[in-house]
Write an enzyme that holds these catalytic residues in place. Sequence first.
Site, PDB file in Angstrom:
ATOM      1  N   HIS A 257      52.205 -20.214  63.296  1.00 44.78           N
ATOM      2  CA  HIS A 257      52.087 -21.643  63.608  1.00 44.78           C
ATOM      3  C   HIS A 257      51.073 -21.849  64.731  1.00 44.78           C
ATOM      4  CE1 HIS A 257      55.174 -23.393  61.098  1.00 44.78           C
ATOM      5  NE2 HIS A 257      56.139 -22.642  61.588  1.00 44.78           N
TER       6      HIS A 257
ATOM      7  N   HIS B 138      56.387 -15.186  63.003  1.00 48.94           N
ATOM      8  CA  HIS B 138      56.423 -16.505  62.369  1.00 48.94           C
ATOM      9  C   HIS B 138      55.796 -17.555  63.299  1.00 48.94           C
ATOM     10  CE1 HIS B 138      58.351 -19.571  59.687  1.00 48.94           C
ATOM     11  NE2 HIS B 138      58.276 -20.296  60.790  1.00 48.94           N
ATOM     12  N   GLU B 139      56.265 -17.611  64.517  1.00 45.40           N
ATOM     13  CA  GLU B 139      55.774 -18.629  65.443  1.00 45.40           C
ATOM     14  C   GLU B 139      54.309 -18.370  65.814  1.00 45.40           C
ATOM     15  OE1 GLU B 139      57.509 -21.161  65.575  1.00 45.40           O
ATOM     16  OE2 GLU B 139      59.417 -20.306  64.881  1.00 45.40           O
TER      17      GLU B 139
ATOM     18  N   GLU C  23      53.683 -24.297  57.580  1.00 42.65           N
ATOM     19  CA  GLU C  23      54.656 -23.259  57.245  1.00 42.65           C
ATOM     20  C   GLU C  23      53.984 -22.141  56.437  1.00 42.65           C
ATOM     21  OE1 GLU C  23      57.347 -23.441  58.811  1.00 42.65           O
ATOM     22  OE2 GLU C  23      58.669 -22.001  57.846  1.00 42.65           O
TER      23      GLU C  23
HETATM   24 ZN    ZN Z   1      58.071 -22.435  60.762  1.00 36.29          ZN
END
Ligand code: ZN
Length: 509
Positions: free
Chosen positions: A265, A261-262, A291
Amino acid sequence: MNTSYRELKERLAEIVDLEKTAELLRWDQQVKMPPGGSAARAERLATLGRIAHERFVDPGIGRLLDGLESFEESRPYDSVEASLVRVTRRDWRKARRVPSDLLVELTRAAALAYPAWVEARQRSDFSLFLPHVERQFELRRRYVDCFDDFDEPYDVLLDDFEPEMRTAQVRRVFERLKAEQIPLVEAVGERGHADHPPGHYPVERQRRFERDVVDRFGFDPEAWRCDETVHPFESAPSRNDIRITTRHFEDSLDGLFAAMHEFGHGLYEHQVAPELERTPLCRGASLGLHESQSRMWENLVGRSRPFWRFFWPRLKETFPQALGDVETDDWFHLVNRVQPSLIRVEADEVTYNLHIILRFELEQDLLSGHLKPTDLPEAWNARMEEYLGVEVPDDRRGVLQDVHWAGGHIGYFPTYALGNVIAAQIWERVQEDLPDLESEFEQGEFGSLRAWLGENLHKHGRKFTTAETLERVVGAPLDPEPYLRYLRDKMESAYALPGSAGPSESSAG
Ligand code: ZN
């Protein structure tokens, strides 16, 4: 080069330097700083923030912007020059509308609310947090009063996180998600439940495996680092200084999904065009778009069958004792489990948006005064029952679970669900453009996806709004149908659901 443009760019570059320095101090505060440093650190951050703000709202910036109108018109809309002037003008007008004494009050209210929230959550006692909720919404109403160009008050709050998106548009999308996702959760029912294979997952091995995954995604030690924190996050002091964090538990592999997830980003910030460095355009366009990138790598890539065809044998090899007897299908089932639960950050792909829609609705009711803060826990619990069929046993696992309201971040929540929706829209386009994507994932190759995202989305930084970005990338406005198609397909594949669930007017699309 136009001298006013050059002067504007130089002044903005220094403001960005101040803001990025503050970002680095915040990263340090969460990753390295001993707790004793927090009082002094708050002062340093307040000073940097004040100087950056004063420099930005300076009337001199406004005069430069006024003088650049014909320069802007002479450049193509998507050029760096026109985009920088356009986006800065919008930011400047907005920042000038909020009096500095209100900004100070907002900052102070958040500083007081945070420890109260921590204590209220610890004791599971909403009454300790109640005066701060009242205060936050009262201040946000005053903030809304600073503006006059909106259809409904919530638009102003949403705009801070999702520029130029309107509440009515989000509401339409969320109503559609609700109509499909509530019955989908029911249709999957207990078939969706799955428990993590019990066992011990040594943290050192988790880190090694995780690093293999993100290295293949594009984690380059020249420009990236990864640290351990309680709450995973991503920070980008510059395009070539991307910092992600993750966390590990000895009894589960959830940390891996946080890392993916990170990474998503971080990649967005890393692939912004070099010419945008030291300008306000050098970051993601909105929280929803940001996101969409983290969810894409975590869910659309990291919970897909092709991804696990490559990584499953390696994972088994890494944890032979815990996973030796687990079958591929069981693992796929597990990483895609659907299980209504109390906590948003632990929610799966099918139930997650319902947690968000609940918050979006309650925030609007609180802002309008329709709902009194004192009745908030009751309203929260009733909606959890209605949307997810779960009973909330206490405020800690209910209305007190998120930090956002303590920080005054009202209007932030919708961006999480918008991220899911946008990720699926972009994904359909990616699959059209890259027909070999699945076989590449099966070989552990992710370079063409990374390059596609860089070229079509990331390199533009903050030049365009979300609506403009979607128009350019997928040729359509915000649309919930691709996400719903994705969910139904996945549920059918994971749980052999008979046809699609719920009133699916779009199953043929
Ligand atoms: Zn996030």
